[in-house]
Design an enzyme around this catalytic site. Structure first.
Site, PDB file in Angstrom:
ATOM      1  N   LYS A 111      35.941  27.794  35.981  1.00  0.00           N
ATOM      2  CA  LYS A 111      36.265  26.635  37.024  1.00  0.00           C
ATOM      3  C   LYS A 111      35.285  25.519  36.896  1.00  0.00           C
ATOM      4  O   LYS A 111      35.722  24.254  36.893  1.00  0.00           O
ATOM      5  CB  LYS A 111      36.201  27.178  38.412  1.00  0.00           C
ATOM      6  CG  LYS A 111      37.390  27.974  38.624  1.00  0.00           C
ATOM      7  CD  LYS A 111      37.836  28.289  40.040  1.00  0.00           C
ATOM      8  CE  LYS A 111      38.861  28.727  40.587  1.00  0.00           C
ATOM      9  NZ  LYS A 111      39.934  29.616  39.996  1.00  0.00           N
ATOM     10  N   LYS A 193      46.020  33.332  29.869  1.00  0.00           N
ATOM     11  CA  LYS A 193      46.597  34.453  30.892  1.00  0.00           C
ATOM     12  C   LYS A 193      47.723  33.924  31.623  1.00  0.00           C
ATOM     13  O   LYS A 193      47.671  32.698  32.265  1.00  0.00           O
ATOM     14  CB  LYS A 193      45.196  34.659  31.838  1.00  0.00           C
ATOM     15  CG  LYS A 193      45.476  36.041  32.754  1.00  0.00           C
ATOM     16  CD  LYS A 193      44.556  36.231  33.673  1.00  0.00           C
ATOM     17  CE  LYS A 193      44.418  35.546  34.867  1.00  0.00           C
ATOM     18  NZ  LYS A 193      43.660  35.895  36.027  1.00  0.00           N
ATOM     19  N   LYS A 196      48.731  33.375  38.430  1.00  0.00           N
ATOM     20  CA  LYS A 196      49.377  33.086  39.638  1.00  0.00           C
ATOM     21  C   LYS A 196      49.433  31.471  39.930  1.00  0.00           C
ATOM     22  O   LYS A 196      50.153  31.303  40.729  1.00  0.00           O
ATOM     23  CB  LYS A 196      48.828  33.808  40.963  1.00  0.00           C
ATOM     24  CG  LYS A 196      48.835  35.242  41.137  1.00  0.00           C
ATOM     25  CD  LYS A 196      48.159  35.661  42.353  1.00  0.00           C
ATOM     26  CE  LYS A 196      47.780  37.200  42.194  1.00  0.00           C
ATOM     27  NZ  LYS A 196      46.197  37.367  42.650  1.00  0.00           N
TER      28      LYS A 196
HETATM   29  P1  TYM Z   1      43.927  39.234  41.286  1.00  0.00           P
HETATM   30  O1  TYM Z   1      44.567  39.178  42.594  1.00  0.00           O
HETATM   31  O2  TYM Z   1      43.565  37.926  40.446  1.00  0.00           O
HETATM   32  O3  TYM Z   1      44.527  40.259  40.265  1.00  0.00           O
HETATM   33  C1  TYM Z   1      44.913  41.340  40.581  1.00  0.00           C
HETATM   34  C2  TYM Z   1      44.961  42.460  39.516  1.00  0.00           C
HETATM   35  O4  TYM Z   1      45.993  42.224  38.340  1.00  0.00           O
HETATM   36  C3  TYM Z   1      45.423  41.990  37.352  1.00  0.00           C
HETATM   37  N1  TYM Z   1      45.900  40.828  36.456  1.00  0.00           N
HETATM   38  C4  TYM Z   1      46.225  40.778  35.169  1.00  0.00           C
HETATM   39  N2  TYM Z   1      46.626  41.783  34.532  1.00  0.00           N
HETATM   40  C5  TYM Z   1      47.025  41.688  33.173  1.00  0.00           C
HETATM   41  N3  TYM Z   1      47.870  40.511  32.779  1.00  0.00           N
HETATM   42  C6  TYM Z   1      47.494  39.290  33.846  1.00  0.00           C
HETATM   43  N4  TYM Z   1      48.076  38.187  33.386  1.00  0.00           N
HETATM   44  C7  TYM Z   1      46.918  39.482  35.111  1.00  0.00           C
HETATM   45  N5  TYM Z   1      46.685  38.604  35.932  1.00  0.00           N
HETATM   46  C8  TYM Z   1      45.914  39.548  36.772  1.00  0.00           C
HETATM   47  C9  TYM Z   1      43.853  41.784  37.468  1.00  0.00           C
HETATM   48  O5  TYM Z   1      43.040  42.133  36.571  1.00  0.00           O
HETATM   49  C10 TYM Z   1      43.578  42.488  38.787  1.00  0.00           C
HETATM   50  O6  TYM Z   1      43.288  43.866  38.320  1.00  0.00           O
HETATM   51  N6  TYM Z   1      39.044  39.971  42.814  1.00  0.00           N
HETATM   52  C11 TYM Z   1      40.217  40.634  42.518  1.00  0.00           C
HETATM   53  C12 TYM Z   1      40.775  41.438  43.667  1.00  0.00           C
HETATM   54  C13 TYM Z   1      39.866  42.433  44.078  1.00  0.00           C
HETATM   55  C14 TYM Z   1      39.370  43.794  43.606  1.00  0.00           C
HETATM   56  C15 TYM Z   1      38.486  44.060  44.534  1.00  0.00           C
HETATM   57  C16 TYM Z   1      39.977  44.452  42.676  1.00  0.00           C
HETATM   58  C17 TYM Z   1      38.977  42.050  45.238  1.00  0.00           C
HETATM   59  N7  TYM Z   1      38.191  43.316  45.399  1.00  0.00           N
HETATM   60  C18 TYM Z   1      37.837  45.277  44.136  1.00  0.00           C
HETATM   61  C19 TYM Z   1      39.394  45.599  42.258  1.00  0.00           C
HETATM   62  C20 TYM Z   1      38.427  46.159  43.131  1.00  0.00           C
HETATM   63  C21 TYM Z   1      41.423  39.594  42.121  1.00  0.00           C
HETATM   64  O7  TYM Z   1      41.209  38.501  42.295  1.00  0.00           O
HETATM   65  O8  TYM Z   1      42.377  40.211  41.397  1.00  0.00           O
END
Ligand code: TYM
Length: 329
Positions: A111, A193, A196
């Protein structure tokens, strides 16, 4: 029973990447582990927040967790902001993390490199909150997509540092990254990637997309001019991504799909994948609508809150003691 924990941020609309990289894995493991799955809404306000949208995304996320097959009888499903210990431990861990290690986190670095303005301090320190999410529950394993692996590794470093300084306090967690689909790529720029926050709607399949529109997105996905169906992510990233999506949703090994398509064209393969995605979304959305109509989400979150609260309370009490906050016995 070993513990597993993971969460998803309710910013933007959930994508097929979130399903394949994360939710599908949660479901796979729910019988084998004691599982805590949450909605990371404290993380959602690290970027500009619209409360109305956050409410909608949060409801959608809980309904989609359930529609995908997470069983609230087996899994503790909860809302992060219901458990104040996340923010509390988050602060304590922020004070045990270094600026340098946070500056090295790729999501933040990207970012900054893109020149994004007005990044919040919360965005910078969010890996410490994520460490708290994990360490509060003594999670042994954390299933995540590849983009979150670095944050789980930082969590390990913080846990080890804390344990060394104050004595055994936290379980040191391990990231679990799926072999097929740890990073689903954009359909229009298959080296990026699937995300969202993407502006180009054709690049991303959202779980609540009209299933027919999703099929069209697959049909118009960028491939290459090689003309041979094989799994070669380096030279044919678009095709490799489509094969990965098909394999993840159907359960058929990539090699076997490739073999079936020897001597055939991309168009035919895309038709099969388009149909797979359309059927998958149609079924998922039917369940999602039933779940929203049933009013079950509120009960699930209330139960989850109670269960998660009991665990988090004990852990923070222990940490406070270690830090010297408890002055009378
Ligand atoms: P977030 O909300 O961005 O994504 C949630 C989960 O989806 C996976 N992911 C993907 N996997 C494969 N291909 C993609 N294109 C793709 N986009 C997203 C992410 O790797 C993730 O597993 N910080 C985290 C949320 C979080 C968290 C935690 C996760 C907060 N606390 C504790 C595990 C443990 C996040 O922003 O994920």
């Amino acid at each position: 029973m070993k513990r597993m924990l993971s969460g998803i941020k309710p910013t933007g609309k959930l994508t097929l990447g979130n399903y394949i990289g994360a939710i599908r894995e949660f479901i796979k493991y729910q019988d084998e582990y004691e599982m805590f799955i949450f909605i990371a809404n404290l993380h959602a306000i690290t970027v500009p927040n619209d409360p109305k949208e956050l409410r909608k995304n949060t409801k959608d996320l809980i309904a989609l967790y359930l529609a995908s097959g997470l069983d609230p009888e087996k899994v503790t499903l909860f809302l992060q902001s219901d458990i104040h210990e996340h923010a509390e431990l988050g602060w304590m861990l922020t004070c045990h993390s270094y600026m340098g290690e946070l500056q090295r986190m790729t999501q933040y670095k990207d970012k900054v490199a893109k020149g994004e303005q007005n990044l919040t301090a919360g965005l910078f320190t969010y890996p410490c909150l994520m460490a708290a999410d994990i360490l509060l529950y003594d999670a042994d394993y954390v299933p995540v997509g590849i983009d979150q692996k670095q944050h789980v590794e930082l969590t390990r470093d913080i846990a080890i540092r804390f344990n060394n300084r104050y004595g055994e306090t936290f379980v040191v967690p391990e990231p679990l990254v799926t072999k097929v689909g740890a990073k689903i790529y954009s359909l229009t720029e298959p080296t990026k990637k699937m995300s969202k926050s993407e502006n180009d709607d054709k690049s991303t399949i959202y779980l609540l997309d009209d299933p027919k529109l999703a099929r069209k997105k697959i049909m118009s996905a960028v491939t290459d001019s090689v003309g041979i169906i094989q799994y070669d992510p380096e030279n044919q990233p678009g095709l490799a991504n489509l094969l990965t999506i098909q394999s993840a949703l159907s359960g058929e090994a990539i090699d076997s799909i490739v073999e079936r398509y020897q001597g055939k064209g991309y168009g035919e393969l895309k038709k099969e994948i388009g149909a797979t995605v359309e059927n998958f979304l149609t079924e998922l959305q039917a369940k999602y609508r039933d779940i929203l109509a049933s009013g079950i989400c509120e009960k699930v979150l209330a139960n989850g809150k109670e269960q998660a609260q009991a665990v988090a309370f004990k852990k923070v009490r222990k940490v406070k003691k270690k830090l010297g906050f408890q002055i009378f016995n």
